[in-house]
Scaffold this active site. Structure first.
Site, short mmCIF file in Angstrom:
data_model
loop_
_atom_site.label_atom_id
_atom_site.label_comp_id
_atom_site.label_asym_id
_atom_site.label_seq_id
_atom_site.Cartn_x
_atom_site.Cartn_y
_atom_site.Cartn_z
CE1 TYR A 53 2.30 -6.26 3.34
CE2 TYR A 53 1.60 -4.58 1.77
CZ TYR A 53 2.51 -5.04 2.71
OH TYR A 53 3.63 -4.30 3.01
NE ARG A 56 -1.15 -0.59 2.36
CZ ARG A 56 0.09 -0.34 1.88
NH1 ARG A 56 1.10 -1.11 2.26
NH2 ARG A 56 0.30 0.62 1.03
CG ASN A 89 1.48 6.07 -4.47
OD1 ASN A 89 2.23 6.18 -3.50
ND2 ASN A 89 0.87 7.11 -5.02
CG HIS A 106 8.00 0.88 -3.19
ND1 HIS A 106 7.81 2.02 -2.48
CD2 HIS A 106 9.32 0.82 -3.48
CE1 HIS A 106 8.98 2.64 -2.33
NE2 HIS A 106 9.91 1.93 -2.92
N GLY A 174 3.95 14.31 -3.93
CA GLY A 174 3.40 13.56 -2.79
C GLY A 174 4.33 12.53 -2.19
CB THR A 175 7.41 11.19 -2.42
OG1 THR A 175 8.23 10.24 -1.71
CG2 THR A 175 8.26 12.12 -3.25
CB SER A 176 8.20 11.97 3.12
OG SER A 176 8.54 10.58 3.01
#
Ligand code: APR
Ligand code: ZN
Length: 235
Positions: A53, A56, A89, A106, A174-176
Site C-alpha cells: 500500500y 500504491r 477507487n 473500498h 469503469g468497473t468489471s
C-alpha cells in the site's frame, strides 16, 4: 427530484495512469491478490502488505484527473442533491478534480487508520513507516483500504443510496462488476448507463445504454444524458 447514482471503478482512473486490476496488464496479474489484499495475507505478512500500500500510495502522487473525473465533479457541483458519487477507487483523483462528497466504498489510499482507537487521518502520499496515530500515539496503524474478507462499512451507504435513487438513473463507469454487482444494481433502476472500454458479457445486457469506449471519450455523452435526465426526467 430526478436522482442519479454514479458508481465508478478502476477504469475511471486508467487514462490517468493508475492500473486497473483485471485487465491484461492489471495489478492482479503482477501481485497475488490474496497475499497483498486480503485479511489473511495481512495476518500472514503485515510488512509485505503495508509495503504494497506504500507503493500504491506513492504511485498516485503525481497522477492527475482525466476528463471523466472532471465530468463527474462538474455534475456533482452543479446538482449536489441529485448526483450521488460512489467509487470503488481508493485514489484521490475525483477530489483532485474538485468533486465534493465522494463516497469511497473500498477506503482511501491517502489515509491511515489506527487499530487502537480507530482514528483515521490523511498522510497524503507518504510511507506508513515510522508513523504513529496522532490521537493515541499507537504504532498499531494500517492503510485505510478495505481488503478482501474484511468488512466494508461504506456498503451501507451504497445500499441506502440505491434505495433512495432507484427510481432514477444509475451510471456505472469503469468497473468489471466483479466485486460490486453493477449489473444487479442496474436491474433495480428505471434507467441505466454502462461505460466500459471492454465488453463485460456478464452484465452489459443489464444496462439500457452501453458505451464501449474509454471513459474520457464517453464522458461528454454521459454528461449530456445526465443533465437532460435531471432537468426533464427524459432518458
Ligand atoms: N475507460 C473505461 N473503462 C475502462 C478503461 C477506460 N480507459 N480501462 C479499463 N476499463 C474497464 C475495463 O473494461 C473493466 O471493465 O474498467 C474495468 C476495470 O475492471 P477491474 O480491473 O475489475 O476494476 P474494478 O471493477 O474497479 O474492481 C473492483 O476489485 O480488486 C478489487 O478493490 C478492488 O475496487 C476494486 C474492485
Ligand atoms: Zn489511535
Amino acid at each position: 427530484m430526478n436522482h442519479v447514482l454514479i458508481l465508478s471503478g478502476a477504469g475511471l482512473s486508467a487514462e490517468s495512469g493508475i492500473r486497473t486490476f483485471r485487465n491484461s496488464n492489471g495489478l492482479w496479474n503482477e501481485f497475488n491478490i490474496m497475499e497483498v489484499c486480503s485479511a489473511e495475507g495481512f495476518r500472514k505478512d503485515r510488512e509485505k502488505v503495508l509495503d504494497f500500500y506504500d507503493m500504491r500510495r506513492s504511485d498516485i502522487k503525481d497522477k492527475v484527473p482525466n476528463a471523466a473525473h472532471f465530468m463527474i465533479a462538474e455534475l456533482k457541483k452543479s446538482f449536489p442533491e441529485e448526483i450521488h458519487v460512489l467509487t470503488q477507487n481508493v485514489d484521490d483523483l475525483l477530489e483532485k478534480a474538485g468533486c465534493p462528497d465522494v463516497v469511497h466504498l473500498h477506503g482511501t489510499l491517502c489515509d491511515l487508520r489506527c487499530e487502537n482507537c480507530f482514528n483515521i487521518w490523511n498522510i497524503k502520499y507518504e510511507s506508513i513507516k515510522g508513523k504513529k496515530c496522532p490521537e493515541c500515539k499507537s504504532s498499531n496503524i494500517r492503510h485505510n483500504v478495505v481488503m478482501f474478507h474484511e468488512p466494508a462499512p461504506a456498503y451501507q451507504t451504497l445500499y441506502k443510496t440505491i434505495e433512495k435513487t432507484s427510481s432514477g438513473l444509475f451510471v456505472a463507469i469503469g468497473t468489471s462488476g466483479y466485486v460490486i454487482d453493477a449489473g444487479g444494481i442496474a436491474s433495480c433502476f428505471n434507467f441505466s448507463i454502462l461505460n466500459n472500454r471492454d465488453p463485460e458479457p456478464s452484465m452489459d445486457n443489464m444496462f439500457l445504454k452501453v458505451f464501449h469506449e474509454k471513459a474520457t471519450s464517453a464522458a461528454p455523452k454521459i454528461k449530456e444524458i445526465v443533465v437532460k435526465f435531471i432537468n426533464s426526467g427524459v432518458f
